[in-house]
Structures are given as C-alpha cells and as structure tokens.
Design a protein around this motif. Sequence first.
Motif, PDB file in Angstrom:
ATOM      1  N   MET A 140       0.831  -1.188   0.000  1.00  0.00           N
ATOM      2  CA  MET A 140       0.000   0.000   0.000  1.00  0.00           C
ATOM      3  C   MET A 140       0.878   1.255   0.000  1.00  0.00           C
ATOM      4  O   MET A 140       2.032   1.206   0.393  1.00  0.00           O
ATOM      5  CB  MET A 140      -0.898   0.018   1.228  1.00  0.00           C
ATOM      6  CG  MET A 140      -2.031  -0.984   1.198  1.00  0.00           C
ATOM      7  SD  MET A 140      -3.237  -0.629  -0.075  1.00  0.00           S
ATOM      8  CE  MET A 140      -3.441  -2.234  -0.773  1.00  0.00           C
ATOM      9  N   ARG A 141       0.269   2.332  -0.385  1.00  0.00           N
ATOM     10  CA  ARG A 141       0.998   3.599  -0.452  1.00  0.00           C
ATOM     11  C   ARG A 141       1.421   4.082   0.932  1.00  0.00           C
ATOM     12  O   ARG A 141       0.730   3.847   1.917  1.00  0.00           O
ATOM     13  CB  ARG A 141       0.115   4.672  -1.095  1.00  0.00           C
ATOM     14  CG  ARG A 141      -0.150   4.413  -2.551  1.00  0.00           C
ATOM     15  CD  ARG A 141      -0.905   5.544  -3.168  1.00  0.00           C
ATOM     16  NE  ARG A 141      -2.328   5.416  -2.872  1.00  0.00           N
ATOM     17  CZ  ARG A 141      -3.214   6.368  -3.121  1.00  0.00           C
ATOM     18  NH1 ARG A 141      -2.837   7.515  -3.630  1.00  0.00           N
ATOM     19  NH2 ARG A 141      -4.485   6.190  -2.849  1.00  0.00           N
ATOM     20  N   LYS A 142       2.538   4.774   0.973  1.00  0.00           N
ATOM     21  CA  LYS A 142       3.115   5.266   2.228  1.00  0.00           C
ATOM     22  C   LYS A 142       2.137   6.165   2.992  1.00  0.00           C
ATOM     23  O   LYS A 142       2.031   6.078   4.211  1.00  0.00           O
ATOM     24  CB  LYS A 142       4.410   6.028   1.917  1.00  0.00           C
ATOM     25  CG  LYS A 142       5.143   6.518   3.119  1.00  0.00           C
ATOM     26  CD  LYS A 142       5.887   5.408   3.783  1.00  0.00           C
ATOM     27  CE  LYS A 142       6.740   5.960   4.902  1.00  0.00           C
ATOM     28  NZ  LYS A 142       7.154   4.949   5.827  1.00  0.00           N
ATOM     29  N   GLU A 143       1.404   7.021   2.289  1.00  0.00           N
ATOM     30  CA  GLU A 143       0.501   7.947   2.974  1.00  0.00           C
ATOM     31  C   GLU A 143      -0.683   7.254   3.645  1.00  0.00           C
ATOM     32  O   GLU A 143      -1.391   7.857   4.437  1.00  0.00           O
ATOM     33  CB  GLU A 143       0.003   9.060   2.039  1.00  0.00           C
ATOM     34  CG  GLU A 143      -0.765   8.588   0.839  1.00  0.00           C
ATOM     35  CD  GLU A 143       0.079   8.439  -0.416  1.00  0.00           C
ATOM     36  OE1 GLU A 143      -0.485   8.585  -1.505  1.00  0.00           O
ATOM     37  OE2 GLU A 143       1.276   8.168  -0.311  1.00  0.00           O
ATOM     38  N   LEU A 144      -0.891   5.977   3.345  1.00  0.00           N
ATOM     39  CA  LEU A 144      -1.977   5.232   3.980  1.00  0.00           C
ATOM     40  C   LEU A 144      -1.542   4.542   5.270  1.00  0.00           C
ATOM     41  O   LEU A 144      -2.372   4.040   6.015  1.00  0.00           O
ATOM     42  CB  LEU A 144      -2.545   4.188   3.012  1.00  0.00           C
ATOM     43  CG  LEU A 144      -3.172   4.745   1.742  1.00  0.00           C
ATOM     44  CD1 LEU A 144      -3.662   3.611   0.858  1.00  0.00           C
ATOM     45  CD2 LEU A 144      -4.290   5.710   2.054  1.00  0.00           C
ATOM     46  N   GLU A 145      -0.250   4.520   5.523  1.00  0.00           N
ATOM     47  CA  GLU A 145       0.254   3.905   6.748  1.00  0.00           C
ATOM     48  C   GLU A 145      -0.128   4.746   7.959  1.00  0.00           C
ATOM     49  O   GLU A 145      -0.163   5.971   7.889  1.00  0.00           O
ATOM     50  CB  GLU A 145       1.777   3.768   6.693  1.00  0.00           C
ATOM     51  CG  GLU A 145       2.258   2.706   5.733  1.00  0.00           C
ATOM     52  CD  GLU A 145       1.887   1.308   6.176  1.00  0.00           C
ATOM     53  OE1 GLU A 145       1.910   1.030   7.390  1.00  0.00           O
ATOM     54  OE2 GLU A 145       1.567   0.490   5.303  1.00  0.00           O
ATOM     55  N   TYR A 146      -0.383   4.080   9.068  1.00  0.00           N
ATOM     56  CA  TYR A 146      -0.723   4.755  10.310  1.00  0.00           C
ATOM     57  C   TYR A 146       0.529   5.419  10.868  1.00  0.00           C
ATOM     58  O   TYR A 146       1.594   4.814  10.913  1.00  0.00           O
ATOM     59  CB  TYR A 146      -1.276   3.738  11.310  1.00  0.00           C
ATOM     60  CG  TYR A 146      -1.810   4.354  12.570  1.00  0.00           C
ATOM     61  CD1 TYR A 146      -3.010   5.047  12.559  1.00  0.00           C
ATOM     62  CD2 TYR A 146      -1.120   4.252  13.761  1.00  0.00           C
ATOM     63  CE1 TYR A 146      -3.507   5.620  13.709  1.00  0.00           C
ATOM     64  CE2 TYR A 146      -1.609   4.816  14.920  1.00  0.00           C
ATOM     65  CZ  TYR A 146      -2.808   5.498  14.886  1.00  0.00           C
ATOM     66  OH  TYR A 146      -3.287   6.066  16.028  1.00  0.00           O
ATOM     67  N   HIS A 147       0.414   6.666  11.272  1.00  0.00           N
ATOM     68  CA  HIS A 147       1.560   7.391  11.816  1.00  0.00           C
ATOM     69  C   HIS A 147       1.900   6.889  13.217  1.00  0.00           C
ATOM     70  O   HIS A 147       1.022   6.619  14.019  1.00  0.00           O
ATOM     71  CB  HIS A 147       1.266   8.891  11.874  1.00  0.00           C
ATOM     72  CG  HIS A 147       1.085   9.496  10.530  1.00  0.00           C
ATOM     73  ND1 HIS A 147       2.133   9.768   9.696  1.00  0.00           N
ATOM     74  CD2 HIS A 147      -0.026   9.854   9.851  1.00  0.00           C
ATOM     75  CE1 HIS A 147       1.686  10.289   8.578  1.00  0.00           C
ATOM     76  NE2 HIS A 147       0.371  10.342   8.641  1.00  0.00           N
TER      77      HIS A 147
END
Length: 129
Positions: free
Chosen positions: A1-8
């Motif tokens: 999945m795209r990096k921006e979808l990862e939980y911070h």
Amino acid sequence: MRKELEYHKVNKTKLKQVKDLIEQIAHKKDNIKEALCKLHEITGKEYKESDFYEYWGFMDLEDFAKLISVQEPPLVRDLTREELCWRSKRLTASMTRCAQSHKEICRFAAAGGAILTANFIDREYNRNY
C-alpha cells in the motif's frame, strides 16, 4: 500500500512531555494557557482546556497522550476500493486486539468502524459507477 496510507507512529521522545502537559491542564496546575501553547507546538493540534476535563473517564493517561501525540493523517482523495478495504481490515484487526478490560468497547468501535467504512465504500462507488 501507499506510504501515505500507513498509520503514523507516536513520537515517543515527546510522549513524556505530552503526558506532563495533559496532567497540568487537566488538574489546572500552573499556567494552563502556556501548557496549551506548548502542546500545540509539539502536536500541531489545537485544544481547549475543556478537552482535558476528566479524560480519565474514557481512557488512561498513556493512551490519551498517544492519541494526542499521533500526527494527523493526510487527506488522500484518490483512494481505491482495495486500499479502503485494506485500511478498514487493519482498523478492525487492531480494535479487536484491545486489552481485556476494554474488549467490549473495542468490539463495538470495530463493528461501528466497519459499518461506516462499508457504507462509505458503497455510497462512493455507487455514485461514481
């Protein structure tokens, strides 16, 4: 999945400072306005004094500090159906792994999140196709 979808992730180096500020605000110690400003500097989020009243009624200090400390996720306008389903499954899985004392609340939240996500997917994709 795209990096921006990862939980911070929570910045653990600042977590202690955030917990101290929460306690200061919640228990009305020292200069509350200054504490709110420091909290904003650390998190980038705006809070009012009343946001901290009796937080312990719904979560402990550690969890509340983590919630406040985590960076806001970016707005991703071009989510695919697969990405939304993937994110929903991860949310549901994380909610069902709660501590035993919070199991009932976590199951309810996970079910609610899954229902809201399913409704969103259905509404958005039926509108566009």
